[in-house]
Motif scaffolding. Structure first.
Motif, PDB file in Angstrom:
ATOM      1  N   ALA A  12       0.836  -1.204   0.000  1.00  0.00           N
ATOM      2  CA  ALA A  12       0.000   0.000   0.000  1.00  0.00           C
ATOM      3  C   ALA A  12       0.871   1.256   0.000  1.00  0.00           C
ATOM      4  CB  ALA A  12      -0.907  -0.011   1.211  1.00  0.00           C
ATOM      5  N   PRO A  13       0.535   2.208  -0.895  1.00  0.00           N
ATOM      6  CA  PRO A  13       1.353   3.425  -0.965  1.00  0.00           C
ATOM      7  C   PRO A  13       1.154   4.350   0.233  1.00  0.00           C
ATOM      8  CG  PRO A  13      -0.238   3.305  -2.797  1.00  0.00           C
ATOM      9  CD  PRO A  13      -0.534   2.168  -1.879  1.00  0.00           C
ATOM     10  N   GLY A  14       0.149   4.078   1.050  1.00  0.00           N
ATOM     11  CA  GLY A  14      -0.093   4.939   2.215  1.00  0.00           C
ATOM     12  C   GLY A  14      -1.312   4.427   2.959  1.00  0.00           C
ATOM     13  N   GLU A  15      -1.807   5.239   3.887  1.00  0.00           N
ATOM     14  CA  GLU A  15      -2.955   4.803   4.675  1.00  0.00           C
ATOM     15  C   GLU A  15      -4.195   4.647   3.792  1.00  0.00           C
ATOM     16  OE1 GLU A  15      -4.910   8.268   6.938  1.00  0.00           O
ATOM     17  OE2 GLU A  15      -2.845   8.937   6.676  1.00  0.00           O
ATOM     18  N   SER A  16      -5.109   3.805   4.245  1.00  0.00           N
ATOM     19  CA  SER A  16      -6.341   3.559   3.501  1.00  0.00           C
ATOM     20  C   SER A  16      -7.223   4.818   3.504  1.00  0.00           C
ATOM     21  CB  SER A  16      -7.078   2.385   4.165  1.00  0.00           C
ATOM     22  OG  SER A  16      -8.321   2.201   3.554  1.00  0.00           O
TER      23      SER A  16
ATOM     24  N   ASP B 231      -2.124 -10.055 -10.718  1.00  0.00           N
ATOM     25  CA  ASP B 231      -3.252  -9.132 -10.581  1.00  0.00           C
ATOM     26  C   ASP B 231      -3.610  -8.876  -9.123  1.00  0.00           C
ATOM     27  OD1 ASP B 231      -4.198 -11.596 -10.056  1.00  0.00           O
ATOM     28  OD2 ASP B 231      -5.602 -11.683 -11.741  1.00  0.00           O
ATOM     29  N   GLU B 232      -2.724  -9.320  -8.245  1.00  0.00           N
ATOM     30  CA  GLU B 232      -2.966  -9.139  -6.813  1.00  0.00           C
ATOM     31  C   GLU B 232      -3.020  -7.647  -6.459  1.00  0.00           C
ATOM     32  OE1 GLU B 232      -0.408  -9.387  -2.771  1.00  0.00           O
ATOM     33  OE2 GLU B 232       0.312  -8.806  -4.722  1.00  0.00           O
TER      34      GLU B 232
ATOM     35  N   PHE C  31      -5.096  -2.327  -4.343  1.00  0.00           N
ATOM     36  CA  PHE C  31      -5.516  -0.922  -4.495  1.00  0.00           C
ATOM     37  C   PHE C  31      -6.970  -0.760  -4.067  1.00  0.00           C
ATOM     38  CE2 PHE C  31      -1.848  -0.028  -7.411  1.00  0.00           C
ATOM     39  CZ  PHE C  31      -1.429   1.146  -6.818  1.00  0.00           C
ATOM     40  N   HIS C  32      -7.819  -1.683  -4.506  1.00  0.00           N
ATOM     41  CA  HIS C  32      -9.251  -1.583  -4.168  1.00  0.00           C
ATOM     42  C   HIS C  32      -9.454  -1.554  -2.659  1.00  0.00           C
ATOM     43  CE1 HIS C  32     -11.075  -2.949  -8.276  1.00  0.00           C
ATOM     44  NE2 HIS C  32     -10.378  -1.845  -8.339  1.00  0.00           N
ATOM     45  N   GLU C  33      -8.721  -2.413  -1.981  1.00  0.00           N
ATOM     46  CA  GLU C  33      -8.861  -2.469  -0.525  1.00  0.00           C
ATOM     47  C   GLU C  33      -8.349  -1.173   0.106  1.00  0.00           C
ATOM     48  OE1 GLU C  33      -7.154  -5.987   1.188  1.00  0.00           O
ATOM     49  OE2 GLU C  33      -7.335  -5.139   3.201  1.00  0.00           O
ATOM     50  N   ASN C  34      -7.190  -0.713  -0.400  1.00  0.00           N
ATOM     51  CA  ASN C  34      -6.599   0.516   0.135  1.00  0.00           C
ATOM     52  C   ASN C  34      -7.485   1.733  -0.138  1.00  0.00           C
ATOM     53  OD1 ASN C  34      -3.851   2.639  -0.376  1.00  0.00           O
ATOM     54  ND2 ASN C  34      -4.204   1.582   1.537  1.00  0.00           N
TER      55      ASN C  34
END
Lengths: 371, 331
Positions: free
Chosen positions: A49-53, A358-359, A364-367
């Motif tokens: 993850a690039p950062g917090e959600s 494709d993980e 991204f979707h979750e984040n």
């Protein structure tokens, strides 16, 4: 970003550790480090993850973004923008492309269009040099339009202060991997001809990455010559220049066309000189036709990056800025090695986004809190 | 125009000057080869170096040969570079993308070349628009079409048969590509020098009205020359695609200026004052020799652009002084 951090840490570790290990075999140690780097980038990339959600839909709602490529004829950029448009649909961001033929006056026109039509973001994607359009950047700033660059600067380069934000990409890392690949494959005896285009800003850090790889991990490796060819002259000058370099450097065992679209002119040069068995080609970008060359055995390695991943990471960074969150320091897109062992995963014929797993999409979707 | 009216001693002096003019470029070429041979011992004067140079320069040489035909008839064809690209990508799209047999793709590429020539000819000869304007326009149209056909991407995976027929297949160590150039040059030379058609083309180029009054169908000759030029350019595209094993939608246009340089430089040699095939071919390889030698010496590539332009201007200047600064019939 994580991959670049790892690259930087390894590069620094190499620098500090080498003097303390003077008693050991520097060639063998460098080779071991190079092999480790290669193996790391051979593994299918994992999402970090690039950062917090955050709720990206809430940020993107009602927003408009205009993407201005360096030139619309560049398939790499076109591919990223196509994916940006699709990702925009997923999150409710309207993304449009400003089609142009690479002329600065068209970029100027694009920014003016964005200001006049109430766009929230202008995305100077990989190639439009902000220094060329500073008056328009000032006008955009005054009008409240946020202009960002993505995939243009290396983290080691200073971004233009008129930009609202910047997502640099580690071109250095691409060169670092190419250098270590040649060290790994030649067991510490690489003699390389580098083909480059100094006019493009990513070239400097990329070539520095190759040099650093050799300096830190291979005492016997050399860059025999660096051939600088302007982009508009690739078609007429790369092939004869590489041929001449191969003939005048009989010890050459690698050619690095640092941007893989150069490969189409390097491949016949190597074949015509009859050095195909001894001289290998390693390159970077992951352009589909070059991946096809790997399948055909004409190119040995290509450091690729997923265009879809670039698009998602770019939009992620911009949306974080709009949400008042911290932008990632780098574009969080991993570099992945394609060679004969995994080239089939890129598809037949190769496709720009295949082979990277494709993980990351689910990640991204979750984040982004998309359900 | 070169009818000798002089007495014997003058004739001998004229012949010395004539010889110098005709073979000056060849002599300078030999001196250049010797110079690079001394500066780059064991590297430059190798058969491998020359065989590679002969093959690599083939697309540019075919283009220079294509150009001299309409130039002789007094028309410019700026669309040769674009036609070369169109031909290469036609083969790429039909053969590599659509999977059609290579023969079909090649025929389609050649047909495309003829079509370009006919379009050029229609506007130049029938509508009577200057050739410079028409071929500039068709260049732009073709460039756009090529980007549409290829989605602006390089197309790889062209049949290895074409690569074998152009690059990998060799005779005396030189790729077949070079022999195609020689065959085309030979054909043009035979037509120009030994057929009534060649004379008619020359007359049309030297003075259209005079040619018309002499009973020559000027329009037909010009149409033929423009179609021949486009057809040869499309052959150049096949050579280019065979050399790369891929079709690049952008780089073909870069051959235009070197091809013009070679055509004009060639007009100062072998048959001075006239566009001629052997002069054009020698010029291509003369320029390539200079660039290869300079590159091998590690000189930056921008120098090669300077070399190309300076060599052209210098050669034409020397030729003009040898001719006593006469007005030329060209351009």
């Amino acid at each position: 970003m994580q991959s670049t951090c790892r690259i930087t840490v390894l590069a620094l570790a190499s620098t500090f550790l080498v003097p303390f290990a003077a008693h050991a075999d520097p060639v063998a140690e460098g080779l071991a480090r190079a092999t480790q780097i290669v193996e790391e980038h051979r593994a299918v990339p994992t999402f970090q993850a690039p950062g917090e959600s955050f709720d990206i839909r809430a940020v993107a709602a009602g927003k408009k973004m205009l993407s201005i490529p360096n030139t619309s004829s560049n398939q790499f950029l076109k591919g990223i923008i196509r994916r940006e448009i699709e990702v925009g649909k997923e999150i409710g961001l309207e993304v449009r492309e400003w089609e142009n033929q690479g002329q600065p006056n068209q970029w100027v026109q694009g920014i003016e269009y964005a200001i006049a039509n109430d766009f929230d973001i202008v995305d100077l994607i990989s190639g439009v040099n902000p220094a060329v359009i500073e008056p328009q950047l000032e006008a955009a700033k005054a009008a409240g339009v946020q202009v960002f660059t993505s995939h243009f600067y290396d983290p080691s380069q200073e971004a233009n202060p008129l930009l609202a934000g910047d997502l640099p990409f580690s071109f250095y890392g691409q060169g670092w991997i190419m250098g270590n690949w040649a060290i790994h494959k030649t067991e510490g005896a690489a003699n390389v001809i580098v083909v480059k285009s100094d006019e493009v800003p990513p070239t400097e850090p990329l070539v520095r990455g190759i040099r650093d790889a050799f300096e830190q991990n291979c005492p016997n490796c050399t860059i025999l010559t660096e051939i600088n060819v302007g982009i508009t002259e690739w078609g007429t000058k790369i092939q004869p220049a590489v041929q001449a370099a191969l003939l005048s450097n009989p010890t050459a065992n690698y050619v690095f066309p640092i941007y893989d679209s150069m490969s189409q002119f390097v491949v016949p040069a190597v074949e015509l000189t009859g050095r195909g068995e001894m001289v290998k080609i390693a390159t970077g970008n992951g352009t589909p036709f070059v991946l096809d060359f790997i399948r055909e055995g004409r190119v040995e390695m290509d450091v690729g990056e997923s265009l879809d991943w670039v698009a998602r990471a770019t939009i992620d960074g911009y949306m974080r800025k709009l949400a008042g969150l911290e932008m990632p320091e780098e574009l969080a897109v991993p570099l992945y090695i394609f060679d004969e062992t995994n080239i089939e995963t890129a598809g037949t014929p190769a496709e720009a986004n295949k082979g990277y797993g494709d993980e990351y999409v689910a990640g991204f979707h979750e984040n982004w809190q998309l359900k | 125009m070169d009818t000798p009216l002089s007495t014997s001693p003058e004739r001998r002096r004229f012949n010395v000057a004539d010889f110098t003019e005709r073979f000056g470029l060849v002599l300078v070429w030999i001196v250049m080869i010797a110079g690079f041979g001394i500066l780059l011992p064991g590297i430059f004067l190798s058969w491998m170096n020359f065989s590679i140079m002969f093959a690599t320069q083939s697309p540019g040489a075919v283009l220079a040969l294509a150009l001299i035909i309409p130039l002789t008839a007094g028309d410019y064809d700026l669309s040769v570079g674009a036609t070369l690209t169109l031909s290469a990508v036609t083969v790429g799209v039909l053969n590599a993308v659509m999977g059609l047999p290579l023969g079909v793709a090649v025929l389609a590429a050649l047909a495309g070349g003829v079509a370009v020539g006919l379009v050029n000819a229609f506007f130049i000869v029938y509508v009577r628009i200057p050739s410079l304007v028409v071929t500039l326009g068709t260049t732009s149209v073709i460039t756009g079409l090529v980007q549409w056909m290829t989605n602006s991407s390089t197309i790889g995976g062209i049949s290895p048969t074409l690569v074998n027929m152009v690059m990998r297949g060799r005779l005396f160590g030189i790729s077949y590509a070079f022999y195609y150039v020689i065959a085309i040059a030979l054909a043009i030379w035979l037509v120009f020098e030994f057929t009534p058609l060649g004379r008619r083309i020359l007359f049309v180029g030297r003075g259209r009205e005079v040619a018309r009054l002499s009973g020559i169908d000027v329009g037909r000759v010009r149409v033929g020359c423009l179609v021949a030029s486009a057809l040869l350019s499309s052959i150049g595209g096949l050579v280019y695609a065979g050399l790369l094993g891929a079709a690049d939608p952008f780089s073909g246009l870069n051959f235009l200026l070197p091809a013009f340089a070679a055509a004009y430089l060639g007009a100062t040699a072998i048959i001075p004052g006239r566009f001629n095939p052997w002069g054009a071919v020698i010029s291509v390889y003369f320029l390539a020799t200079g660039i290869t030698g300079l590159t091998m010496m590690g000189i930056p590539l921008w120098v090669t652009s300077v070399f190309n332009g300076a060599a052209l201007i210098l050669a034409v200047t020397v030729s003009q002084f040898v001719r006593g600064r006469q007005e030329t019939d060209i351009g």
